[in-house]
Enzyme design. Sequence first.
Site, PDB file in Angstrom:
ATOM      1  N   ARG A 207       0.819  -1.201   0.000  1.00 50.28           N
ATOM      2  CA  ARG A 207       0.000   0.000   0.000  1.00 50.28           C
ATOM      3  C   ARG A 207       0.863   1.266   0.000  1.00 50.28           C
ATOM      4  NH1 ARG A 207      -5.240  -0.586   2.593  1.00 50.28           N
ATOM      5  NH2 ARG A 207      -4.863   1.417   3.528  1.00 50.28           N
TER       6      ARG A 207
ATOM      7  N   TRP B 275       2.141   6.616   6.183  1.00 55.76           N
ATOM      8  CA  TRP B 275       2.399   7.376   4.960  1.00 55.76           C
ATOM      9  C   TRP B 275       2.122   8.823   5.330  1.00 55.76           C
ATOM     10  CZ3 TRP B 275      -0.590  10.075   1.174  1.00 55.76           C
ATOM     11  CH2 TRP B 275       0.048  10.250  -0.061  1.00 55.76           C
TER      12      TRP B 275
ATOM     13  N   ASN C 160      -5.163   5.706  11.382  1.00 61.49           N
ATOM     14  CA  ASN C 160      -5.243   6.086   9.961  1.00 61.49           C
ATOM     15  C   ASN C 160      -6.298   7.176   9.832  1.00 61.49           C
ATOM     16  OD1 ASN C 160      -3.507   4.048   9.377  1.00 61.49           O
ATOM     17  ND2 ASN C 160      -4.974   2.774   8.269  1.00 61.49           N
ATOM     18  N   GLY C 161      -6.126   8.082   8.879  1.00 58.46           N
ATOM     19  CA  GLY C 161      -7.108   9.154   8.683  1.00 58.46           C
ATOM     20  C   GLY C 161      -6.516  10.492   9.078  1.00 58.46           C
TER      21      GLY C 161
ATOM     22  N   GLU D 216      -4.397   7.112 -19.811  1.00 55.46           N
ATOM     23  CA  GLU D 216      -4.010   6.026 -18.904  1.00 55.46           C
ATOM     24  C   GLU D 216      -2.573   5.561 -19.191  1.00 55.46           C
ATOM     25  OE1 GLU D 216      -4.879   4.881 -16.251  1.00 55.46           O
ATOM     26  OE2 GLU D 216      -4.133   2.838 -16.108  1.00 55.46           O
TER      27      GLU D 216
ATOM     28  N   LYS E 232       0.374   5.587 -16.429  1.00 59.22           N
ATOM     29  CA  LYS E 232       1.148   4.391 -16.072  1.00 59.22           C
ATOM     30  C   LYS E 232       2.638   4.682 -16.172  1.00 59.22           C
ATOM     31  CE  LYS E 232      -1.030   2.553 -14.372  1.00 59.22           C
ATOM     32  NZ  LYS E 232      -2.406   2.810 -14.205  1.00 59.22           N
TER      33      LYS E 232
HETATM   34  O1  M6R Z   1      -8.911   2.415  -5.695  1.00 59.90           O
HETATM   35  P1  M6R Z   1      -9.327   3.454  -6.697  1.00 59.90           P
HETATM   36  O2  M6R Z   1      -9.643   2.901  -8.023  1.00 59.90           O
HETATM   37  O3  M6R Z   1     -10.439   4.331  -6.189  1.00 59.90           O
HETATM   38  O4  M6R Z   1      -8.036   4.373  -6.851  1.00 59.90           O
HETATM   39  C1  M6R Z   1      -8.038   5.522  -7.642  1.00 59.90           C
HETATM   40  C2  M6R Z   1      -6.632   5.998  -7.916  1.00 59.90           C
HETATM   41  O5  M6R Z   1      -5.985   6.334  -6.723  1.00 59.90           O
HETATM   42  C3  M6R Z   1      -5.789   4.957  -8.661  1.00 59.90           C
HETATM   43  O6  M6R Z   1      -6.391   4.553  -9.853  1.00 59.90           O
HETATM   44  C4  M6R Z   1      -4.391   5.533  -8.973  1.00 59.90           C
HETATM   45  O7  M6R Z   1      -4.483   6.550  -9.920  1.00 59.90           O
HETATM   46  C5  M6R Z   1      -3.443   4.427  -9.433  1.00 59.90           C
HETATM   47  N1  M6R Z   1      -2.158   4.611  -8.846  1.00 59.90           N
HETATM   48  C6  M6R Z   1      -3.262   4.404 -10.910  1.00 59.90           C
HETATM   49  O8  M6R Z   1      -2.385   3.425 -11.317  1.00 59.90           O
END
Ligand code: M6R
Length: 618
Positions: A27, A74, A100-101, A491, A495
Amino acid sequence: MCGIVGYIGRRDAVGIALKGLKRLEYRGYDSAGIASCDAKGVVFLEKSPGKIASLERKLKHIPPSILAIGHTRWATHGEPNFENAHPHADCKNEIFIAHNGIIENHETIRAALTQEGHSFRSRTDSEVVAHLVERERASASTLEEAVTRALSYVEGTFGLAVISAREPKKLIGARRGSPLLVGLGKKEYLLASDAAAIIGRTRRVIYLDDNEMAVFTPSSKKIFTLAHSPSGAHKEIEKDVRTIDWTVEDSQKEGFGSFMEKEIFEAPLVIENALRGHVLAKAGEVKFGGLDMMRDRLSQTNRVIFVGCGTSHYASLVGKYFFETFARLPAEAVLASEFRYQPPVMDGKTAVFAISQSGETADTLEAVREAKRKGALTLGIVNVVGSSIAREVQAGVYNHAGPEIAVASTKAFISQLCVLALSAIYFGRLRKTLAALEASAVLSELLSYPARARRLLTDARSDVDRAAEAYHKVDHFFFLGRRYNWPVALEGALKLKEISYIHAEGYAAGEMKHGPLALVNAGFPAFMVIPRDSVYEKTVSNIQELKARGAKIIALATEGDDAIAKLADHVIRIPKLREELSPILSVIPLQLFAHRAAVLRGCDVDRPRNLAKSVTVE
Ligand code: M6R
């Protein structure tokens, strides 16, 4: 994003918490820590910035215990260092919390507690919770009473684990706006912010909802609602036990060099899983148990708004096209982080579709809540079963892509596209805007995609590798496409930038001459998504514009399109596909390209710097 693990039982609590933290590494985190307590109430605390391995070395001297909480942090408030790492303690080193939060009113609380004589060790918002519990414990009869009272002062979000040396046989968890679940083992209980942390020990879980608290001893578990005010009472409640249907093995790399690579190669399976049980190809119908129960309300829908972030937002952009094409429903794709502030105009005939892999993205969750407040129908396409968004929307569909471990989303995007296409066809048939014959043709093509994805993954590999070899050292990249493949270009750029740290921009190809073209000079690489479709000729013109300025062209083109080879420096082939559905497969070579470029640059592809898998803060 931050992770929490807690354990109470008969086994090595520290070892189990550590294992859980390791499972949460994917994570993203910048420091980690564990607090434990032995049966006599002697507490131990170890924390370390950096990797969990350095925490592990420090834990060697900790004696065996049956109670522990652990955290991977984080940073949001305060830099990543020893002091700011969790767990945090009260003044007497008696109470320990992992959080967390975000505690939004932490400054006010800190000022008040400082005046009362509390001294703080960290710059975090979280530490105030330990001191609040300490203050309340002085007059409360139990730790849980102190916790519930303390949390009534808190504004903001928390997933929380608490232990205390005064009650060494008690573990407490509480949730408001940040995920937390309870694992039910054999004479042991676990707490975790993510099921991945505990599935090695149990698959029986209870998902805590907002404003709930779990209290465990080695032989008992109780769930309560949190008190609304310091004088209010917490009330015991019953919750359903769920079974997690994926295993630790699902989370392993299975011989691939990285989780990301493994997940890209799962595309055929992921498409199969997304379609399974939903497609009646001959009849031209789609079956969705999760939506069928509200067919009446759905048939009154006159507008769809998709909300999501990052990759899920780009899937929504394709979803907008699907809905307008197949269902003839006006559709918009809005970034979840902007949605609440627009301010959105909607009514009971608006369907707000949340798209999220994790189901925990704070911005998307808040968008769902805003949509509910405004009276819209909330729907979800979510991958993680039992996640917050899945539970908060009124109806929805799971995409069943299995756990996605790499921070960069790949297989989830593909499965989101499949479910979006099916949903658009479902709405089209419901509204009678899509003829059964046409639906049947689209569905039949979709059913051929698992096999085509399998072939594409084999056939495209060497061309992708050659292109990555040629361009992995560059500093900048354009990714361009039109119509259905514009979001694919966005996208592809996301990436590449997130895992290789190459600056990459995705654009609608027609926009180049409105500004970005100024950046292009000799050798500037542009990845063109140019299948043989209705906008092919226009995209060819865009290639010409780029070439005239010396750009290098990588073209993702349809098999049999020989003309493109004369224009492009590299060609990667995709099969001939229906234009509307083409993004489902055209994204695969872009994912492979980003992966290969990042590997060649020596990057940690699964855990890119500064990023987290699940973004649970706004
Ligand atoms: O878990 P989610 O689909 O809600 O997450 C959304 C974005 O945080 C997630 O797609 C992020 O952009 C990724 N790192 C992309 O690879």
